[in-house]
Write an enzyme that holds these catalytic residues in place. Structure first.
Site, mmCIF file in Angstrom:
data_model
loop_
_atom_site.group_PDB
_atom_site.id
_atom_site.type_symbol
_atom_site.label_atom_id
_atom_site.label_comp_id
_atom_site.label_asym_id
_atom_site.label_seq_id
_atom_site.Cartn_x
_atom_site.Cartn_y
_atom_site.Cartn_z
ATOM 1 N N SER A 1 0.856 -1.411 0.094
ATOM 2 C CA SER A 1 -0.330 -0.271 0.028
ATOM 3 C C SER A 1 1.080 0.893 0.083
ATOM 4 O O SER A 1 0.497 2.504 -0.659
ATOM 5 C CB SER A 1 -0.664 0.301 0.923
ATOM 6 O OG SER A 1 -0.315 0.028 2.263
ATOM 7 N N LYS B 1 0.810 5.064 6.806
ATOM 8 C CA LYS B 1 0.947 5.833 6.078
ATOM 9 C C LYS B 1 1.208 6.799 5.528
ATOM 10 O O LYS B 1 2.221 7.483 6.314
ATOM 11 C CB LYS B 1 -0.651 6.146 5.783
ATOM 12 C CG LYS B 1 -1.859 4.787 5.722
ATOM 13 C CD LYS B 1 -2.241 3.910 4.869
ATOM 14 C CE LYS B 1 -3.142 2.781 4.747
ATOM 15 N NZ LYS B 1 -2.199 2.092 3.690
#
Length: 218
Positions: free
Chosen positions: A38, A92
């Site tokens: 991701s 993230k």
């Protein structure tokens, strides 16, 4: 009781060492395994990233309780947080800080009404790699050539005490588009460095170029 005391006397140095290591990894620094893509191309599958747990807070060991705030996350920071919504630890990039207005149109971000700058890096197999300029941070992102449902969202305002985060692999990331804004107290620390990396596609052999190296170093 005598038996326990004897065990302690015989092993106290080892037990103290273990205790100190647990405290250190809980409150000062740690490393995290990254099993998904991701955050590609910044973080590769198989990376072990170093986590600076003193980047933002001095915390009570083994808890999320902040004893003293040192800094707040900034746009562009790669953060590690324990998401209650997804019930897992995630990595993230911070895109919006409290009060920011953020929108995405065709995988291009707008922050406080200003379009971010993008330059092409490479293209292969239906994907593009672009440089994205976010404030003083320039980093690479990966997007599909064709837009998806995840390529757009209407302007939102980041609430107080929360952050908007996205994965650098924009079309393959469960981030704020799926789990919402990230509460400040879920943030564990910040990462800027890969400790070491194992290549899952090459018999788990170490990647020699990713040993104590910056996250975005290829």
């Amino acid at each position: 009781m005598n038996k326990l005391n004897a065990i302690w006397q015989e092993n106290k140095l080892f037990l103290l060492f273990i205790g100190l290591m647990v405290m250190f990894r809980s409150a000062v620094a740690d490393w995290n395994h990254v099993p998904t893509g991701s955050m590609q191309p910044t973080i590769k599958i198989g990376d072990q990233i170093l986590v600076d747990k003193l980047a933002y807070d001095i915390r009570l060991p083994l808890t999320h309780v902040s004893l003293h705030k040192l800094n707040d996350p900034e746009r562009g920071d790669v953060i590690i947080f324990d998401s209650k919504v997804s019930d897992k630890r995630l990595v993230k990039r911070v895109i919006g800080v409290p009060g920011d207005r953020v929108a995405m149109k065709n995988n291009r971000l707008f922050v406080n009404g200003n379009a971010l700058k993008y330059t092409a890096v490479s293209e292969q197999g239906g994907f593009k790699v672009l440089n994205e300029v976010l404030g003083e941070t320039t980093h690479k992102i990966r997007i599909r050539n064709a837009n998806t449902r995840a390529s757009n969202f209407a302007e939102v305002t980041v609430p107080s005490g929360h952050y908007l985060v996205l994965g650098d692999n924009r079309d393959n990331s469960a981030d704020s588009r799926a789990i919402g804004f990230i509460p400040r107290n879920e943030i564990v620390g910040k990462s800027e460095t890969v400790a070491f990396s194992l290549d899952y596609d090459n018999y788990y052999l170490p990647r020699s170029q990713r040993v104590i190296s910056p996250l975005d170093e290829t």
